[in-house]
Design a protein around this motif. Structure first.
Motif, PDB file in Angstrom:
ATOM      1  N   ALA A  23       0.665  -1.258   0.058  1.00  0.00           N
ATOM      2  CA  ALA A  23      -0.045  -0.065   0.053  1.00  0.00           C
ATOM      3  C   ALA A  23       1.011   1.103   0.027  1.00  0.00           C
ATOM      4  CB  ALA A  23      -0.779   0.013   1.352  1.00  0.00           C
ATOM      5  N   ALA A  24       1.723   1.314   0.747  1.00  0.00           N
ATOM      6  CA  ALA A  24       2.980   2.505   0.781  1.00  0.00           C
ATOM      7  C   ALA A  24       3.537   2.587  -0.457  1.00  0.00           C
ATOM      8  CB  ALA A  24       3.872   2.356   2.069  1.00  0.00           C
ATOM      9  N   LEU A  25       3.962   1.407  -1.243  1.00  0.00           N
ATOM     10  CA  LEU A  25       4.549   1.681  -2.223  1.00  0.00           C
ATOM     11  C   LEU A  25       3.715   2.043  -3.414  1.00  0.00           C
ATOM     12  CD1 LEU A  25       6.808  -1.538  -2.248  1.00  0.00           C
ATOM     13  CD2 LEU A  25       7.467   1.075  -1.854  1.00  0.00           C
ATOM     14  N   GLU A  26       2.368   1.762  -3.490  1.00  0.00           N
ATOM     15  CA  GLU A  26       1.337   2.166  -4.531  1.00  0.00           C
ATOM     16  C   GLU A  26       0.993   3.602  -4.111  1.00  0.00           C
ATOM     17  OE1 GLU A  26      -2.172  -0.091  -3.738  1.00  0.00           O
ATOM     18  OE2 GLU A  26      -1.394  -1.757  -4.858  1.00  0.00           O
ATOM     19  N   GLU A  27       1.171   4.277  -3.135  1.00  0.00           N
ATOM     20  CA  GLU A  27       1.197   5.670  -3.007  1.00  0.00           C
ATOM     21  C   GLU A  27       2.161   6.774  -3.370  1.00  0.00           C
ATOM     22  OE1 GLU A  27      -0.401   6.302   0.990  1.00  0.00           O
ATOM     23  OE2 GLU A  27      -2.220   5.552   0.782  1.00  0.00           O
ATOM     24  N   ASN A  28       3.297   5.893  -3.499  1.00  0.00           N
ATOM     25  CA  ASN A  28       4.493   6.552  -3.765  1.00  0.00           C
ATOM     26  C   ASN A  28       4.640   6.855  -5.252  1.00  0.00           C
ATOM     27  OD1 ASN A  28       7.172   7.630  -4.283  1.00  0.00           O
ATOM     28  ND2 ASN A  28       7.836   6.328  -2.721  1.00  0.00           N
ATOM     29  N   ALA A  62      16.151   1.845  -8.911  1.00  0.00           N
ATOM     30  CA  ALA A  62      15.646   3.117  -8.403  1.00  0.00           C
ATOM     31  C   ALA A  62      14.506   3.138  -7.631  1.00  0.00           C
ATOM     32  CB  ALA A  62      15.311   4.149  -9.762  1.00  0.00           C
ATOM     33  N   ALA A  63      13.568   2.167  -7.808  1.00  0.00           N
ATOM     34  CA  ALA A  63      12.640   1.738  -6.709  1.00  0.00           C
ATOM     35  C   ALA A  63      13.061   1.398  -5.511  1.00  0.00           C
ATOM     36  CB  ALA A  63      11.653   0.973  -7.510  1.00  0.00           C
ATOM     37  N   ARG A  64      14.101   0.571  -5.391  1.00  0.00           N
ATOM     38  CA  ARG A  64      14.852   0.197  -4.226  1.00  0.00           C
ATOM     39  C   ARG A  64      15.287   1.212  -3.450  1.00  0.00           C
ATOM     40  NH1 ARG A  64      19.248  -4.596  -3.766  1.00  0.00           N
ATOM     41  NH2 ARG A  64      20.257  -3.187  -5.271  1.00  0.00           N
ATOM     42  N   ALA A  65      16.063   2.111  -3.955  1.00  0.00           N
ATOM     43  CA  ALA A  65      16.484   3.561  -3.541  1.00  0.00           C
ATOM     44  C   ALA A  65      15.534   4.414  -2.819  1.00  0.00           C
ATOM     45  CB  ALA A  65      17.567   4.021  -4.458  1.00  0.00           C
ATOM     46  N   ILE A  66      14.441   4.606  -3.934  1.00  0.00           N
ATOM     47  CA  ILE A  66      13.439   5.651  -3.545  1.00  0.00           C
ATOM     48  C   ILE A  66      12.819   5.230  -2.295  1.00  0.00           C
ATOM     49  CG2 ILE A  66      11.524   6.733  -4.281  1.00  0.00           C
ATOM     50  CD1 ILE A  66      12.750   6.699  -7.027  1.00  0.00           C
ATOM     51  N   GLY A  67      12.279   3.861  -2.331  1.00  0.00           N
ATOM     52  CA  GLY A  67      11.469   3.138  -1.177  1.00  0.00           C
ATOM     53  C   GLY A  67      12.326   2.780  -0.096  1.00  0.00           C
ATOM     54  N   ARG A 274     -17.894  -1.413   7.504  1.00  0.00           N
ATOM     55  CA  ARG A 274     -16.405  -1.262   7.491  1.00  0.00           C
ATOM     56  C   ARG A 274     -16.108  -2.824   7.511  1.00  0.00           C
ATOM     57  NH1 ARG A 274     -17.710   2.111  11.641  1.00  0.00           N
ATOM     58  NH2 ARG A 274     -17.459   4.321  11.401  1.00  0.00           N
ATOM     59  N   ILE A 275     -15.005  -3.018   6.695  1.00  0.00           N
ATOM     60  CA  ILE A 275     -14.442  -4.283   6.664  1.00  0.00           C
ATOM     61  C   ILE A 275     -12.979  -4.099   6.421  1.00  0.00           C
ATOM     62  CG2 ILE A 275     -14.300  -6.396   5.215  1.00  0.00           C
ATOM     63  CD1 ILE A 275     -17.112  -6.017   4.044  1.00  0.00           C
ATOM     64  N   ARG A 276     -12.269  -4.748   7.468  1.00  0.00           N
ATOM     65  CA  ARG A 276     -10.822  -4.863   7.294  1.00  0.00           C
ATOM     66  C   ARG A 276      -9.957  -6.051   7.450  1.00  0.00           C
ATOM     67  NH1 ARG A 276      -8.614  -1.021  12.049  1.00  0.00           N
ATOM     68  NH2 ARG A 276      -6.680  -2.056  11.127  1.00  0.00           N
ATOM     69  N   ARG A 277      -9.038  -6.155   6.932  1.00  0.00           N
ATOM     70  CA  ARG A 277      -8.114  -7.328   7.023  1.00  0.00           C
ATOM     71  C   ARG A 277      -6.787  -6.698   6.882  1.00  0.00           C
ATOM     72  NH1 ARG A 277      -7.223 -12.831   3.733  1.00  0.00           N
ATOM     73  NH2 ARG A 277      -5.950 -13.701   5.261  1.00  0.00           N
ATOM     74  N   GLY A 278      -5.998  -6.773   8.200  1.00  0.00           N
ATOM     75  CA  GLY A 278      -4.819  -6.406   8.277  1.00  0.00           C
ATOM     76  C   GLY A 278      -4.930  -4.775   7.970  1.00  0.00           C
ATOM     77  N   ASN A 279      -4.015  -4.095   6.957  1.00  0.00           N
ATOM     78  CA  ASN A 279      -4.066  -2.812   6.670  1.00  0.00           C
ATOM     79  C   ASN A 279      -4.913  -2.324   5.953  1.00  0.00           C
ATOM     80  OD1 ASN A 279      -2.837  -0.517   7.838  1.00  0.00           O
ATOM     81  ND2 ASN A 279      -1.661  -0.248   5.781  1.00  0.00           N
TER      82      ASN A 279
END
Length: 316
Positions: A23-28, A62-67, A274-279
């Motif tokens: 999720a964090a990478l998708e928002e980057n 580049a993705a490894r460095a940016i993330g 609301r439905i949640r699983r993990g994050n």
């Protein structure tokens, strides 16, 4: 479309950690992989890995460095079967009445319920992602009380949600995506799943298409995209929803729930579930049939049935 030639793999993660990192990478906005998969690598130790696919080694590095993914491994991959290889590790998904599988698991289809065959390929959305699974659970709950007549899927990807709704109800569903390739894949998947005549797939940016305008208001709308586009589309989605209709939103992390809830409540919609699983989170809103104070909740009108012992949390 660019072919995947290199992978960036982050190993030895818990399931929740892998989903949260995805999720964090998708928002980057500076990281743009061709595809992302979460694969179980050690069932006994409950270990997973996150794999990102890129067209070049430079993009992967580049993705490894940016993330800040120092633990990630960049490696070349075979060209001819990268999609098939990513699918072989995906087990079928059971979400209420829905049983979603790839072609490699066709013999495992169950006798009852609604079976859906969706493979990855060149568009997002196999159903194995927690947000898509949450949407299917929400749909299962809605279908326990009514069969929506007018269905819209915004940002359809492979078309899994529109196809699931059309196959379960035998009602027409309109599926739109900004990516023409997603539209092509949705049409192919609709044919494969026996709903070619029920699912209409169109290239559309959000709600901007004459067929979407002409087909509303809708009894059921899916928007499994990301938080920022959901905020941008809030007014349009609220207006497109019929009184008594249900709006299923996903592509969200747990931290984004309050933001999205406040945005849609301010448009006069009521929280239903609301439905949640993990994050990962899925939210269901409804447009009240009678006028009421904006932002209200409709308690007890929605019950999602799902694998409550498998990490799912429901507030309905």
């Amino acid at each position: 479309m660019t072919e995947a030639r290199f992978t960036l793999t982050i190993p030895a993660l818990s399931h929740d950690a892998a989903q949260a990192l995805a999720a964090a990478l998708e928002e980057n906005i500076f990281i743009d992989p061709l595809a992302v998969t979460i694969n179980e690598t050690d069932e006994a130790k409950a270990l997973w890995e996150l794999a990102l696919y890129f067209g070049s080694e430079a993009d992967a590095e580049a993705a490894r460095a940016i993330g800040a993914l120092a633990e990630g491994r960049v490696a070349p991959m075979p060209q001819q079967d990268w999609v098939r290889q990513s699918l072989e590790g995906l087990a079928p998904v059971s979400a209420g009445r829905f049983f979603l599988h790839g072609a490699h698991d066709r013999p495992r289809r169950r006798a009852g319920g609604v079976s859906l065959e969706i493979d990855a390929g060149t568009a997002f959305g196999t159903g194995h992602h927690g947000t898509t699974e949450g949407c299917l659970l929400a749909l299962d709950g809605i279908l326990k009380r009514r069969a929506p007549a007018r269905i819209l899927d915004v940002g359809c990807g492979t078309g899994v949600l529109a196809i699931a709704a059309a196959k379960a109800t035998r009602r027409a569903a309109l599926a739109g995506d900004i990516d023409p390739e997603a539209v092509r894949v949705t049409r192919a998947n609709a044919t494969l799943n026996g709903v070619k005549t029920e699912v209409t797939s169109i290239t559309a940016a959000g709600l901007n298409h004459p067929l979407i305008a002409a087909g509303g208001p809708y009894d059921l709308i899916f928007a499994n995209i990301l938080a920022r586009p959901l905020v941008a589309l809030a007014t349009g989605l609220a207006r497109a929803l019929a009184p008594g209709g249900d709006l299923i939103l996903s592509g969200l992390t747990a931290e984004q729930m309050r933001w999205i809830e406040a945005t849609y409540r301010s448009r006069g919609l009521a929280m239903a579930c609301r439905i949640r699983r993990g994050n990962w989170a899925t939210l269901v809103f409804t447009r009240p049939k009678r006028k009421k104070r904006p932002g209200g909740r409709t308690p007890g009108r929605f019950l999602a049935a799902g694998p409550r012992g498998a990490g799912w949390e429901f507030d309905c």
